[in-house]
Design an enzyme around this catalytic site. Structure first.
Site, short mmCIF file in Angstrom:
data_model
loop_
_atom_site.label_atom_id
_atom_site.label_comp_id
_atom_site.label_asym_id
_atom_site.label_seq_id
_atom_site.Cartn_x
_atom_site.Cartn_y
_atom_site.Cartn_z
N ALA A 97 136.06 129.10 74.47
CA ALA A 97 134.75 129.74 74.56
C ALA A 97 134.40 130.14 75.99
O ALA A 97 133.28 129.97 76.46
CB ALA A 97 133.67 128.83 73.98
N ASP A 117 135.57 116.82 70.24
CA ASP A 117 134.76 117.95 69.76
C ASP A 117 134.77 117.96 68.22
O ASP A 117 134.77 119.00 67.59
CB ASP A 117 135.28 119.28 70.31
N GLY A 176 134.98 123.40 66.16
CA GLY A 176 135.22 122.00 66.47
C GLY A 176 136.59 121.57 65.96
O GLY A 176 137.47 122.39 65.72
#
Length: 386
Positions: free
Chosen positions: A212, A266, A302
């Site tokens: 990201a 995550d 995730g």
């Protein structure tokens, strides 16, 4: 406990003894099963400090973003059974009022000692790098709104992930630093210079580095290089074999050194579960072959990772030593949270949070938290003496 290989801060002790009294480590060092009559015989086992996860959204079919204590407890318990004895609770982007409500619920579990703190991931992130966050709910990091979220957690907010290039970004980083809350750079489209300014303003964490954010370019190094090169920054890495190619993970470890890496999960609700459909905040996630992706758009959403698996991968795939793996999964994240006096290593006086692994396979055998066995006590037996 006697006969184990102990992973201690100053090295590996073979055939060691670890004593626990009143929920804390009383002693850890050399010795064998015969030295401690009646002790648990951990011959063939390796004992490492309990894992510390600073970035996790859920597990066991439950989500911290659900806003219910029942789900939060189930998520925490799932990761505890996989060795995470200290865990943060990470939220996802939502309406501000709803995220504040979630924070209020989670703060009670922090006060009860179940969680180590609250991590807000979103909504102050880039639309260009939003990943598994709803774009229509994103907003600029107005310092007043950032403060509102932090205050909703009633003193339990530990970290906020934001994109520093957005209006109010650098001011919010300064505010968080003043409030004693970790400012993390993530889900960002910032350039190299902007990230350096954010670090100077007080940012100290890279949220799941490489993911990201813009890739490295030889004329535009971007956020990755800035976060790797500054010794003030701890970089999160997801070592699940999906988020990062092994060579990229090794590159990050070589650049930052094991002292600045925190291996995280995550994880979302599917951790510890099977394939299927799961919520992630207001979004739906499909898990296939253990990989979580958004139903709409297919972005990675995730992981389904647990830290016992991350530890095993760190040693068997990445090639870290046992000591370095323990540092990246326990010592470094504990230090980042300011908890080194209590957790993160096996030392006298610290909480008896530990993970027992099979020495040959590194598979999890048992977990202890605060001196109480969570799972695996039935797999251990008293030492035979004489």
């Amino acid at each position: 406990m006697a006969g184990a290989r102990l992973v201690l801060p100053d090295g590996i002790v073979e055939n060691g003894v670890l004593a626990v009294e009143r929920g804390r480590v009383a002693a850890a060092g050399p010795g064998g099963p015969a030295a401690v009559p009646g002790a648990l015989d951990l011959t063939g086992r390796t004992v490492v400090p309990g894992f510390v996860d600073i970035h996790v959204h859920g597990g066991g079919g439950a989500s911290y973003a659900s806003g219910t204590a029942e789900e939060a407890l189930r998520a925490a318990r799932t990761h505890l059974e996989h060795g995470t004895t200290t865990t943060m609770a990470s939220t996802v982007t939502g309406e501000i009022d709803e995220v504040c409500r979630q924070a209020a619920v989670l703060s009670e579990l922090v006060e009860d000692g179940v969680l180590a703190g609250v991590h807000f991931e979103g909504p102050f992130i880039s639309r260009q790098r939003c990943g598994a966050h709803r774009p229509d709910l994103l907003r600029d990091p107005d310092p007043a709104v950032v403060r509102r979220l932090v205050e909703a957690a009633r003193g339990t907010a530990r970290m906020v992930t934001l994109a520093p290039e957005l209006p109010g970004g650098l001011e919010s980083v300064r505010l968080l630093a003043d409030l004693g809350v970790i400012a993390a750079v993530g889900h960002t489209d910032a350039d190299h210079a902007t990230v350096l300014r954010a670090i100077d303003a007080g940012a100290t964490v890279a949220t799941h580095l490489f993911n990201a954010m813009p890739a490295i370019h030889h004329r535009e190094p971007g956020p990755i290089v800035a976060l790797l090169e500054d010794e003030r920054v701890t970089v999160e890495l997801v070592n699940d074999g999906v988020h990062l190619h092994p060579a990229v993970l090794e590159l990050a470890l070589a650049a930052a050194g094991t002292s600045r890496v925190a291996l995280i999960t995550d994880a979302m609700g599917a951790a510890g579960m099977g394939d299927g459909l799961y919520p992630l905040g207001p979004l739906q996630v499909r898990v296939e072959d253990g990989v979580a992706r958004l139903v709409e758009g297919g972005s990675i959403a995730g992981s389904t990772l647990t830290l016992d698996v991350a530890f095993k991968r760190a040693v068997t795939v990445t090639g870290l030593s046992l000591a370095d793996a323990a540092q990246t999964l326990s010592g470094n994240p504990a230090a980042l949270l300011g908890l080194s006096d209590e957790v993160g290593s096996l030392e006298a006086g610290k909480r008896a949070d530990l993970v027992v692994l099979d020495s040959d396979t590194l598979d999890l055998v048992a977990v202890m938290r605060r001196g109480e066995w969570v799972v695996g006590a039935d797999r251990l037996s008293p030492a035979r003496v004489g």
